[in-house]
Design a protein around this motif. Structure first.
Motif, PDB file in Angstrom:
ATOM      1  N   ASP A 102       0.822  -1.209   0.000  1.00  0.00           N
ATOM      2  CA  ASP A 102       0.000   0.000   0.000  1.00  0.00           C
ATOM      3  C   ASP A 102       0.863   1.269   0.000  1.00  0.00           C
ATOM      4  O   ASP A 102       0.658   2.155   0.820  1.00  0.00           O
ATOM      5  N   HIS A 132       8.209   0.114   5.327  1.00  0.00           N
ATOM      6  CA  HIS A 132       8.249  -1.315   5.122  1.00  0.00           C
ATOM      7  C   HIS A 132       9.531  -1.706   4.388  1.00  0.00           C
ATOM      8  O   HIS A 132       9.521  -2.505   3.462  1.00  0.00           O
ATOM      9  N   GLU A 165       3.152  -8.356   7.271  1.00  0.00           N
ATOM     10  CA  GLU A 165       1.898  -9.004   6.896  1.00  0.00           C
ATOM     11  C   GLU A 165       2.020 -10.094   5.845  1.00  0.00           C
ATOM     12  O   GLU A 165       1.303 -10.083   4.838  1.00  0.00           O
ATOM     13  N   TYR A 193     -11.207  -1.256   9.160  1.00  0.00           N
ATOM     14  CA  TYR A 193     -11.567  -2.280   8.172  1.00  0.00           C
ATOM     15  C   TYR A 193     -12.597  -3.254   8.743  1.00  0.00           C
ATOM     16  O   TYR A 193     -13.358  -3.865   8.006  1.00  0.00           O
ATOM     17  N   LYS A 234      -4.075   7.749   6.707  1.00  0.00           N
ATOM     18  CA  LYS A 234      -4.047   7.360   8.119  1.00  0.00           C
ATOM     19  C   LYS A 234      -2.983   8.121   8.898  1.00  0.00           C
ATOM     20  O   LYS A 234      -2.737   7.844  10.074  1.00  0.00           O
TER      21      LYS A 234
HETATM   22  C1  GCB Z   1      -1.547  -2.517   6.609  1.00  0.00           C
HETATM   23  C2  GCB Z   1      -0.234  -2.410   5.952  1.00  0.00           C
HETATM   24  C3  GCB Z   1       0.106  -0.966   5.587  1.00  0.00           C
HETATM   25  C4  GCB Z   1      -1.125  -0.287   5.023  1.00  0.00           C
HETATM   26  C5  GCB Z   1      -2.209  -0.282   6.083  1.00  0.00           C
HETATM   27  C6  GCB Z   1      -3.511   0.371   5.604  1.00  0.00           C
HETATM   28  O1  GCB Z   1      -1.867  -3.438   7.281  1.00  0.00           O
HETATM   29  O2  GCB Z   1       0.802  -2.986   6.690  1.00  0.00           O
HETATM   30  O3  GCB Z   1       1.149  -0.981   4.663  1.00  0.00           O
HETATM   31  O4  GCB Z   1      -0.850   0.994   4.557  1.00  0.00           O
HETATM   32  O5  GCB Z   1      -2.500  -1.582   6.426  1.00  0.00           O
HETATM   33  O6  GCB Z   1      -3.672   1.569   5.782  1.00  0.00           O
HETATM   34  O7  GCB Z   1      -4.347  -0.341   5.059  1.00  0.00           O
END
Ligand code: GCB
Length: 599
Positions: A163, A339, A421, A480, A572
């Motif tokens: 992401d 990451h 992840e 989520y 975020k």
């Molecule tokens: C995660 C990932 C991160 C994403 C984040 C998100 O779990 O590790 O790279 O940016 O979620 O905001 O969905």
């Protein structure tokens, strides 16, 4: 060697600045050997920086394949009798260096430095054409992995499973270094504290060139911050002891430095020297706690990105220092290099200022279950001969070796994160990860290891957690899952954390949690995307095994631009991309400063 610094016996010339730049005409490098000609200055790109957002052309931003950076360089005449090394801080994700028509080195992996000895190719005083070809393709064999889709008209598109935007180019400094022929090639230090915290020990090991080894005399001195030598020794390896030791503490760093000098003959003039900062501290997992210097440590801070407007992933000292100031203002004591490994300047600064770092490899996106799982679709196994295979694992091992080799001496680094992840609920993940954990422990028996776990691999489904010391959880309760339902989120999170705690009895760090927030959007009540939608931290306080909270993310960051779940990037961030605080910053700041005062 972690870096090639300038000192009394070494010189460094920065090659940063404006380089001529071109996209390769073909995906196959040999179809377009641009290094054999002088590139026109029609396009010029800054180094260090990602090239993607510099230009206005979409075809450059979205380019998949090779690009060329070129400039001319003159080798100082005074460097005769020494070695001349080209050092590239990072070429994302693959770099090839050419001196005039000659190929000198290739490196795979986008976030690590690499170098080449060009002494025999160029004469002192000579001006040469330096070309660096950089490739940004990600495939199932690279770390991180990706796939390239080729459309009917031949257009190539990079698919990534992570992401963040696939920023590409020369992201860190390029340097020309003058190093003595007899030289120190590596220094390793491992510290310990004995005698109830009163005495520090520094075990050191110095490696030198073959030439120096055959006739070697290594002298080391450990020097304190006042400049006094507190211990010294002769020989390429040994252990120094420091009485009344000043420990490197989170938030209160104390740095000694180990001054290593090489005397290749009886002549009392050093042939080479090298200084490495030494923070004397210990890190241990003790039951459900992580101890730094025998005291339980609670992590407050963020998962970050190297990501800035315009320059993308290009290292920027001003942004870096500003980010550190904001971390301090927030009461954050730590962060994760999510990451991928960051520019070494991040670690030097953290060493100097007592910031604790969780250091991550570039293994992100090894998870075919994420998108498929959300939509309840079937997917291929993530770890298989056609996806993340033995070849990928070998490359992952290489990335891990390079990371530990580069960062082993930094006191700020307290843990290695092997992957973010991965699909660790899939049966074959174990075969993939077991050798990596064995290797990490072999390379560095002194630091705990972890991996950032994703929701689908819950405590009952996960296949690899027993191979690690710390449970690192990325969880988005209230975002989520339990979207817009903060009370359901609180219950769900607590139930899951209690399950991990009961089943494994290991320390737990919340390595990610948070919610997308559009700066300036407000409502009365808990509505996702607004600044008023704030998660609770009560759960962390109720669970003894939770030893840290890293919010996702420090700042908003760019993501692939063809993904409709993101609007101009991931929002975020507790700060906007240009580092302005959102409402969450005040809430977290209050909590973290209170926590600091309680300790
Ligand atoms: C995660 C990932 C991160 C994403 C984040 C998100 O779990 O590790 O790279 O940016 O979620 O905001 O969905």
């Amino acid at each position: 060697m972690a870096d090639l610094p300038a000192n009394a016996l070494r010189e460094v010339v920065s090659l940063d600045g404006i380089w001529n730049f071109a996209l390769a005409a073909s995906p196959n490098l040999n179809d377009d050997p641009a290094w054999t000609r002088t590139l026109p200055s029609t396009l010029q790109a800054p180094v260090p920086a990602s090239y993607n957002d510099i230009f206005t052309e979409r075809e450059i931003q979205k380019h998949v394949g090779w690009v060329f950076y070129q400039r001319s360089v003159t080798l100082p005449f005074s460097w005769r009798d020494n070695l001349v090394i080209i050092r590239v801080g990072a070429a994302t994700h693959r770099g090839r260096v050419y001196v005039n028509d000659t190929f000198v080195v290739e490196h795979h992996g986008g976030y690590m430095p690499f170098e080449a000895d060009i002494t025999s190719i160029i004469q002192p005083g000579e001006t040469f054409r330096l070309t660096i070809a950089v490739n940004n393709e990600l495939t199932w064999e690279t770390v991180p992995p990706g796939e390239i889709e080729v459309a009917a008209d031949g257009t190539r598109k990079q698919i990534v499973r992570h992401d963040f935007f696939n920023y590409s180019g020369l992201h860190r400094s390029v340097q020309l270094c003058c190093v003595p022929k007899n030289h120190i090639t590596d220094v390793r230090v491992v510290t310990d504290v004995i005698n109830s915290g009163k005495t520090g020990t520094v075990e050191y090991q110095v490696t030198t060139t073959q030439l120096a080894r055959s006739n070697n005399r290594v002298k080391v001195a450990l020097v304190d911050e006042a400049g006094s030598t507190v211990a010294e020794a002769m020989g390429a390896q040994g252990t120094l002891t420091v009485d009344s030791v000043q420990l490197w503490q989170p938030g209160a760093a104390y740095l000694y430095h180990l001054h290593v000098r090489l005397f290749p003959s009886a002549v009392p003039i050093a042939a080479d020297e090298y200084k490495v900062n030494v923070g004397i501290r210990t890190v241990k997992v003790v039951g459900r706690q992580i101890h730094i210097n025998e005291k339980p440590f609670y992590f407050t801070g963020f998962g970050k990105h190297e990501d800035y407007p315009v320059r993308g992933k290009g290292h920027d000292a001003a942004f870096m220092v500003h980010d550190y100031q904001l971390l301090k203002w927030m009461g954050a004591n730590s962060f994760r290099t999510s990451h991928y490994p960051y520019d070494e300047a991040w670690l030097d600064y953290a060493d100097r200022h007592g910031v604790v770092v969780i250091n991550e490899t570039p293994a992100v996106g090894m998870n075919l279950a994420i998108m498929a799982g959300w939509h309840g679709k079937a997917h291929k196994p993530t770890f298989s001969p056609d996806t993340c295979s033995d070849v990928t694992r070998k490359n992952h091992e290489h990335a891990l070796r390079e990371l530990i080799q580069r960062d082993k001496n930094h006191p700020c680094v307290v843990m290695w994160v092997i992957a973010n992840e991965p699909s660790s609920h899939e049966e074959t993940s174990r075969q993939y990860f077991e050798p990596l954990t064995v290797l990490a422990r072999e390379l560095d028996p002194t630091r705990p290891i972890g991996y950032a776990n994703e929701k689908q691999a819950g405590p009952k489904e996960d296949k690899i957690i027993d191979l690690f010391d710390v449970i690192c959880l990325n969880r988005y309760y209230g975002w989520y899952i339990f979207t817009g339902d903060l009370s359901g989120a609180e219950k769900g999170l607590e139930a899951e954390l209690r399950e991990w705690e009961a089943m494994y009895g290991k320390p737990i760090i919340m390595t990610e949690y948070g919610a997308d927030t559009l700066a300036g959007l407000h409502t009365v009540g808990d509505v996702p995307w607004t600044e008023d939608y704030q998660m609770t931290h009560r759960v962390f306080d109720r669970i003894g095994s939770v030893v840290g909270e890293h919010v996702w993310n420090f700042a908003d960051f760019q993501t692939p631009t063809d993904f409709i779940l993101r609007i101009d990037g991931n929002k975020k961030g507790v700060f906007t991309r240009d580092r302005k605080p959102k409402a969450a910053a005040r809430t977290l700041r209050k909590r973290w400063l209170d926590l600091q005062n309680r300790l």
